[in-house]
Enzyme design. Sequence first.
Site, PDB file in Angstrom:
ATOM      1  N   ARG A 139     116.010  65.487  64.998  1.00 27.00           N
ATOM      2  CA  ARG A 139     116.034  64.025  65.102  1.00 27.00           C
ATOM      3  C   ARG A 139     116.190  63.437  63.707  1.00 27.00           C
ATOM      4  NH1 ARG A 139     111.204  59.962  67.397  1.00 27.00           N
ATOM      5  NH2 ARG A 139     111.869  58.143  66.193  1.00 27.00           N
ATOM      6  N   HIS A 140     116.819  62.253  63.638  1.00 29.01           N
ATOM      7  CA  HIS A 140     116.851  61.488  62.391  1.00 29.01           C
ATOM      8  C   HIS A 140     115.461  60.882  62.186  1.00 29.01           C
ATOM      9  CE1 HIS A 140     121.140  61.794  61.778  1.00 29.01           C
ATOM     10  NE2 HIS A 140     121.395  61.303  62.968  1.00 29.01           N
ATOM     11  N   VAL A 141     114.622  61.517  61.383  1.00 27.08           N
ATOM     12  CA  VAL A 141     113.268  61.023  61.154  1.00 27.08           C
ATOM     13  C   VAL A 141     112.782  61.523  59.805  1.00 27.08           C
ATOM     14  CG1 VAL A 141     112.171  62.990  62.329  1.00 27.08           C
ATOM     15  CG2 VAL A 141     110.949  60.799  62.174  1.00 27.08           C
TER      16      VAL A 141
END
Length: 386
Positions: free
Chosen positions: A159-161
Site C-alpha cells: 500500500r502507499h503508506v
Amino acid sequence: MMKNIGNNQIHKHQANHNRGKNKRGNWLAVILFRISRRDFGFCLTALFVFCLGSLVWQLNGGPPNLLQDIRYYFGQSTFTDDHGPVAPKVLPFPSRVVYNRVGKCGSRTIVLLLRILADRHQFTLVSSDIHNKTRLTKHEQATLMRNITEIPQPFLYTRHVHFLNFTRFRIDEPVYINIIRDPINRFLSNYFFRRFGDWRGEENHLVRTPGMKDEERYLDINTCILENYPECSNPRLFYIIPYFCGQHPQCREPSEWALEKAKQNVLEHYLLVGVLEELEDVLLLLERLLPHFFFDVLNIYKSPEYKKLGNLTGTVRKHTPSLEALQVLYQRMEYEYIFYNFIRDLFHLTKRKIGLRSGPRPSRHHYNPAPRAHADEQDDDDAGHN
C-alpha cells in the site's frame, strides 16, 4: 460292612470333589480380582490421559502431539478433522512481508509481477487500492497493523503508506521492502501523470484529478518551478523521505531530523530498499532474499507477455525542464538527494555482499536531466500528496 465301606468311599470322593471345586473357585476369584484391578488401573490411566490431553488442547488451541500420534498409529480418523486442525504447514521464513510502495517509483511494475507470482507460488497478496492516505492517526495505525497481522501466511501486503512502526504497538513486525527513484525523475513523472495519464489511456487523469482546471493542467513545468508554485516547491517536493521516516508529524517537514530518522528506519527495519534505475538487479536480489515470493521473477519480467502489460504504465507527454529549472529543483530537494544517495550506496553494498557487480555510478552531485525511457516504463499510479 461292605456297605459302610462303600459309603465311606463315596463320602471321601465327594469331599475330594468339593475341595477341588473350592480350590478352582478360589483361583478363579483371585484371577478375576487381579483382572479387575488391572482394568481399574487402566481406566484411571486412560481417564487421566484424556483429561490431560483435553487441558493441553484447550491451552494450545489445538490437539496435543500425543493425540496426533495416536491418530496416525491407529489410522486416519475424522476426530481431529471435526474437532481441530491438523499440524500447520511449514511456512517460509520470513512469511510476512510489507511493501509500503512509494508513488511513481515503479510500484505498479512490482504489483503486476506480484499478481503473477502470488498465483504461481501460492502466497496471499493484498494490494490496497487506497492511494491518497499515506498518513494515519494513531488509531488508524493500530487498526491497519492488526488487520495486516491477520492476513493468512505467507502473505505480502502492499500500500502507499508511510512507515508503520509495529514494535511501537507491541505487534510482531513483518519484513519491509521498498524501491525508490531519482527524486527529480520521480517528481517529473508525477507532475505529468497527474495531468495526462499514461499509455493505458489519457482519460485516466480525469479520474485522478477531476477538479483540475485547464490553466493548471497545462501549466508549463518551467513556470511552475521558477515562479515557485506550491506544486513545485516544498513541502510538496519532500516526498520520498516521509515514506521511511514514518507517521510522526516532523516526518512531513524537510529537516535533518526527518532525514536521519528515515535512514535509521531503513537500517533497522528494511530487508531491502532498491533503486529503480537498477530494477533488474533489484528483482534479482528480491529473488535471492525472498525466494518463496520472488522465485523466477526476473524471467517473468523479461517475458514478452509481461512487457506488453508493463509498457502501458509509462507516463505520456513528459518532457524535460530547462537547466535553470532543474538546478532550482535540485537545491530544493537537497535532503531527498542525500537520502537517495544513501539508499543507492546501501543497495550497492548489498549487491557486493550477494556477489553482483554494480554498474557505473554517477558522482554524488550529478543529475542527468534527460528522462530515461527505462524509467518511464516503470511509472505507477500516483500516491497523492496528502
